[in-house]
Design a protein around this motif. Structure first.
Motif, PDB file in Angstrom:
ATOM      1  N   GLU A   5     -17.523   1.515  -1.009  1.00  0.00           N
ATOM      2  CA  GLU A   5     -16.742   2.378  -1.899  1.00  0.00           C
ATOM      3  C   GLU A   5     -17.631   3.401  -2.612  1.00  0.00           C
ATOM      4  O   GLU A   5     -17.314   4.590  -2.655  1.00  0.00           O
ATOM      5  N   MET A  14      -2.376   7.410   4.966  1.00  0.00           N
ATOM      6  CA  MET A  14      -2.417   5.941   4.825  1.00  0.00           C
ATOM      7  C   MET A  14      -2.953   5.301   6.103  1.00  0.00           C
ATOM      8  O   MET A  14      -2.316   5.356   7.157  1.00  0.00           O
ATOM      9  N   ASP A  15      -4.124   4.734   5.984  1.00  0.00           N
ATOM     10  CA  ASP A  15      -4.773   3.976   7.065  1.00  0.00           C
ATOM     11  C   ASP A  15      -4.985   4.800   8.337  1.00  0.00           C
ATOM     12  O   ASP A  15      -5.183   4.238   9.412  1.00  0.00           O
ATOM     13  N   MET A  40       0.835  -1.207   0.000  1.00  0.00           N
ATOM     14  CA  MET A  40       0.000   0.000   0.000  1.00  0.00           C
ATOM     15  C   MET A  40       0.870   1.258   0.000  1.00  0.00           C
ATOM     16  O   MET A  40       0.633   2.201  -0.756  1.00  0.00           O
ATOM     17  N   ASP A  92      -7.477   4.462  -8.125  1.00  0.00           N
ATOM     18  CA  ASP A  92      -7.798   3.755  -6.892  1.00  0.00           C
ATOM     19  C   ASP A  92      -7.215   2.353  -6.948  1.00  0.00           C
ATOM     20  O   ASP A  92      -6.957   1.824  -8.027  1.00  0.00           O
ATOM     21  N   THR A 137      -6.648   6.225   2.316  1.00  0.00           N
ATOM     22  CA  THR A 137      -7.163   4.866   2.263  1.00  0.00           C
ATOM     23  C   THR A 137      -8.382   4.740   3.168  1.00  0.00           C
ATOM     24  O   THR A 137      -8.514   5.480   4.146  1.00  0.00           O
ATOM     25  N   SER A 173      -7.234  -2.935   2.525  1.00  0.00           N
ATOM     26  CA  SER A 173      -7.360  -1.481   2.532  1.00  0.00           C
ATOM     27  C   SER A 173      -7.505  -1.013   1.085  1.00  0.00           C
ATOM     28  O   SER A 173      -6.998  -1.649   0.163  1.00  0.00           O
ATOM     29  N   HIS A 174      -8.206   0.091   0.896  1.00  0.00           N
ATOM     30  CA  HIS A 174      -8.496   0.575  -0.451  1.00  0.00           C
ATOM     31  C   HIS A 174      -8.025   2.029  -0.556  1.00  0.00           C
ATOM     32  O   HIS A 174      -8.409   2.863   0.268  1.00  0.00           O
ATOM     33  N   ALA A 175      -7.205   2.301  -1.542  1.00  0.00           N
ATOM     34  CA  ALA A 175      -6.655   3.654  -1.709  1.00  0.00           C
ATOM     35  C   ALA A 175      -7.440   4.418  -2.761  1.00  0.00           C
ATOM     36  O   ALA A 175      -7.831   3.867  -3.798  1.00  0.00           O
ATOM     37  N   LEU A 207       0.841   4.236  -2.850  1.00  0.00           N
ATOM     38  CA  LEU A 207       0.583   5.665  -2.600  1.00  0.00           C
ATOM     39  C   LEU A 207       1.773   6.506  -3.050  1.00  0.00           C
ATOM     40  O   LEU A 207       1.601   7.576  -3.651  1.00  0.00           O
ATOM     41  N   ARG A 228      -7.317  -1.435  -4.489  1.00  0.00           N
ATOM     42  CA  ARG A 228      -7.591  -2.196  -3.265  1.00  0.00           C
ATOM     43  C   ARG A 228      -6.497  -3.230  -3.065  1.00  0.00           C
ATOM     44  O   ARG A 228      -6.114  -3.917  -4.016  1.00  0.00           O
TER      45      ARG A 228
END
Ligand code: SAM
Length: 228
Positions: free
Chosen positions: A191, A130-131, A48, A210, A159, A220-222, A52, A212
């Motif tokens: 989403e 991030m998260d 992830m 995007d 995310t 986690s999905h960005a 990013l 996942r």
């Protein structure tokens, strides 16, 4: 102005990441050996972070970047190594201290303990979260994105925890067992719901890339929100 739920959840996260889970985070974000489950989480998180970082310009010289909820600062360090002037902020002071200790000398990183929405942080070219928003309610996530967008010239990469059957099953399973560390709940969001809320709250922005990442125990999905 922030909402009462945002303030309360941020307080819980500060207690958890600054004290309860500080040692575990220090270990997870290091090269120290970890158990099988944690190893999959570490691998997913590395993927992830790389995703990013890959959404940012390769050359970040002259760019100001906010690592919002930086934890122990791995992303902040990599962005600074590419030339960015980084502000790395987290409510958990003990994690910020680890980040500061680990960072190689000579990088432009302003380590701060506090809220990512602190207006004194100024304006940025890029923001990465991030998260750090996965424990907030959808309305609060979107309010944060809108506040950050108002001070961002380029992009926000954030995310969220996607509301997938697999993640819901895993979270449901977790609830069956006593949690010794009382970790704050992850709040999954659909989403399409998040996309709609962001489009409404930040009409001048568009949602870009995007991705996942589902790596066993890490999901986690960005989303990239382009503010230009
Ligand atoms: C799951 S950790 C991720 C840390 C880091 N981004 C990473 O990926 O390693 C979430 C972090 O967000 C921080 N955080 C949550 N809400 C925050 C807020 N409103 N302002 C600053 N930090 C926050 C927490 O203290 C925690 O360190």
């Amino acid at each position: 102005m922030t909402t009462a739920t945002y303030d309360r959840f941020r307080g819980n996260l500060e207690t958890y990441f600054d004290r309860t889970a500080a040692k575990a985070w220090e270990q997870l974000t290091s090269d120290a050996p970890v158990s099988g489950i944690r190893a999959t989480v570490r691998a997913g998180r590395t993927e992830m972070r790389n995703t990013l970082l890959s959404w940012l310009p390769a050359d970040l010289r002259g760019a100001r970047l906010l690592d919002a909820g930086c934890g122990t600062g791995a992303l902040a360090v990599e962005a600074a190594q590419r030339g960015a002037e980084v502000v790395a902020i987290d409510v958990a002071g003990s994690l910020v201290a680890i980040g500061r200790d680990r960072a190689p000398a000579g990088l432009s990183i302003d380590w701060r303990v506090g809220d990512m929405l602190d207006p004194s942080l100024g304006r940025f070219d890029h923001v990465v979260a991030m998260d750090s928003l996965i424990h907030y309610k959808p309305a609060d996530i979107v309010a944060v994105v809108a506040r950050l967008a108002a001070n961002t010239r380029g992009s926000i990469a954030m995310t969220f925890a996607p509301r997938t059957p697999l993640l819901m099953a895993m979270l449901g399973l977790g609830r069956l067992f006593p949690r010794a560390d009382k970790s704050p709940a992850i709040l999954p969001v659909r989403e399409y719901e998040l996309r709609q809320l962001i489009a409404k709250a930040v009409p001048h922005a568009r949602i870009g890339r995007d991705r996942r990442i589902s790596a066993s125990f890490y999901t986690s999905h960005a989303l990239e929100i382009v503010t230009r």
